[in-house]
Scaffold this motif. Structure first.
Motif, mmCIF file in Angstrom:
data_model
loop_
_atom_site.group_PDB
_atom_site.id
_atom_site.type_symbol
_atom_site.label_atom_id
_atom_site.label_comp_id
_atom_site.label_asym_id
_atom_site.label_seq_id
_atom_site.Cartn_x
_atom_site.Cartn_y
_atom_site.Cartn_z
ATOM 1 N N GLN A 90 6.311 3.264 0.055
ATOM 2 C CA GLN A 90 5.264 2.862 0.999
ATOM 3 C C GLN A 90 4.493 4.058 1.549
ATOM 4 O O GLN A 90 3.318 3.935 1.872
ATOM 5 C CB GLN A 90 5.875 2.086 2.171
ATOM 6 N N GLN A 91 5.181 5.190 1.673
ATOM 7 C CA GLN A 91 4.542 6.368 2.241
ATOM 8 C C GLN A 91 5.086 7.619 1.571
ATOM 9 O O GLN A 91 6.287 7.738 1.333
ATOM 10 C CB GLN A 91 4.794 6.439 3.743
ATOM 11 N N ASP A 136 -4.240 0.858 -2.386
ATOM 12 C CA ASP A 136 -3.967 -0.573 -2.246
ATOM 13 C C ASP A 136 -3.546 -1.108 -3.608
ATOM 14 O O ASP A 136 -4.358 -1.218 -4.528
ATOM 15 C CB ASP A 136 -5.212 -1.293 -1.733
ATOM 16 N N LYS A 151 0.832 -1.192 0.000
ATOM 17 C CA LYS A 151 0.000 0.000 0.000
ATOM 18 C C LYS A 151 0.869 1.245 0.000
ATOM 19 O O LYS A 151 1.980 1.239 0.493
ATOM 20 C CB LYS A 151 -0.917 0.003 1.221
ATOM 21 N N PRO A 161 -2.952 11.661 7.787
ATOM 22 C CA PRO A 161 -3.219 10.732 6.682
ATOM 23 C C PRO A 161 -4.343 11.264 5.793
ATOM 24 O O PRO A 161 -5.368 11.718 6.297
ATOM 25 C CB PRO A 161 -3.641 9.448 7.385
ATOM 26 N N PRO A 217 -8.055 4.645 -4.708
ATOM 27 C CA PRO A 217 -7.645 5.489 -3.619
ATOM 28 C C PRO A 217 -8.856 6.329 -3.209
ATOM 29 O O PRO A 217 -9.531 6.877 -4.062
ATOM 30 C CB PRO A 217 -6.535 6.341 -4.204
ATOM 31 N N CYS A 270 -2.341 9.994 -6.991
ATOM 32 C CA CYS A 270 -1.945 8.952 -6.037
ATOM 33 C C CYS A 270 -1.742 7.621 -6.769
ATOM 34 O O CYS A 270 -0.780 6.904 -6.515
ATOM 35 C CB CYS A 270 -3.016 8.830 -4.952
ATOM 36 N N ALA A 330 3.859 1.822 6.008
ATOM 37 C CA ALA A 330 3.056 2.902 6.593
ATOM 38 C C ALA A 330 2.736 2.592 8.048
ATOM 39 O O ALA A 330 2.726 1.431 8.456
ATOM 40 C CB ALA A 330 1.760 3.061 5.801
ATOM 41 N N GLU A 367 -4.941 6.535 0.800
ATOM 42 C CA GLU A 367 -4.237 5.266 0.794
ATOM 43 C C GLU A 367 -4.590 4.540 -0.494
ATOM 44 O O GLU A 367 -5.745 4.533 -0.911
ATOM 45 C CB GLU A 367 -4.639 4.413 1.994
ATOM 46 N N HIS A 370 -7.374 1.477 6.561
ATOM 47 C CA HIS A 370 -7.178 0.941 5.221
ATOM 48 C C HIS A 370 -8.509 0.933 4.471
ATOM 49 O O HIS A 370 -9.497 0.406 4.959
ATOM 50 C CB HIS A 370 -6.599 -0.472 5.292
ATOM 51 N N THR A 387 0.577 5.106 1.387
ATOM 52 C CA THR A 387 -0.155 6.027 2.244
ATOM 53 C C THR A 387 0.375 7.437 1.983
ATOM 54 O O THR A 387 1.582 7.640 1.939
ATOM 55 C CB THR A 387 0.035 5.669 3.731
ATOM 56 N N VAL A 396 -3.183 3.727 10.484
ATOM 57 C CA VAL A 396 -3.882 4.285 9.340
ATOM 58 C C VAL A 396 -5.041 3.369 8.977
ATOM 59 O O VAL A 396 -4.900 2.148 8.928
ATOM 60 C CB VAL A 396 -2.922 4.438 8.135
#
Length: 126
Positions: free
Chosen positions: A91-92, A17, A3, A12, A122, A80, A112, A15, A118, A5, A116
């Protein structure tokens, strides 16, 4: 973790996936973004005629910061998605607005934070 983030000013925001497949028209849109960037981009006030993947990610992240600030959800989703799909090891992404109006962009290759929420790719976090 598979993921990405996005953190904006320590909160945050998004996110993505990577396990969820994008639809064909979404993938085509990412390709069109690359085609436009092939013509050159401006990063940090400098014009770059042949941007590498890191420069493209910085450019997209800067535009993502503007989309978050203006609450443009469609643009946030596409930007994103671009970063998540083109930079699979990130990852972030942390974006911080500075007092002078500039932004600081930090790409992290660490997982991340666990606190956070999930959600499907996005969307905005609650």
């Amino acid at each position: 973790m598979n993921k990405l983030t996005v953190i904006y000013n320590d909160a945050p925001q998004l996110e993505f996936d990577r396990n969820k497949r994008l639809e064909d028209h979404q993938l085509l849109y990412l390709d069109k973004m690359d085609e436009k960037m092939d013509l050159g981009i401006a990063v940090g006030g400098q014009q770059i005629s042949h941007p590498d993947s890191n420069q493209r990610a910085q450019f997209v992240a800067a535009n993502l910061a503007h989309a978050i600030k203006s609450d443009n959800e469609a643009q946030m989703a596409s930007l994103c998605s671009y970063i998540a799909m083109r930079m699979p090891d990130i990852q972030q992404l942390s974006i911080k607005e500075q007092e002078d109006g500039s932004i600081e962009i930090d790409f992290s290759f660490e997982p991340a934070p666990q606190n956070v929420v999930h959600v499907a790719p996005p969307t905005r976090l609650i």
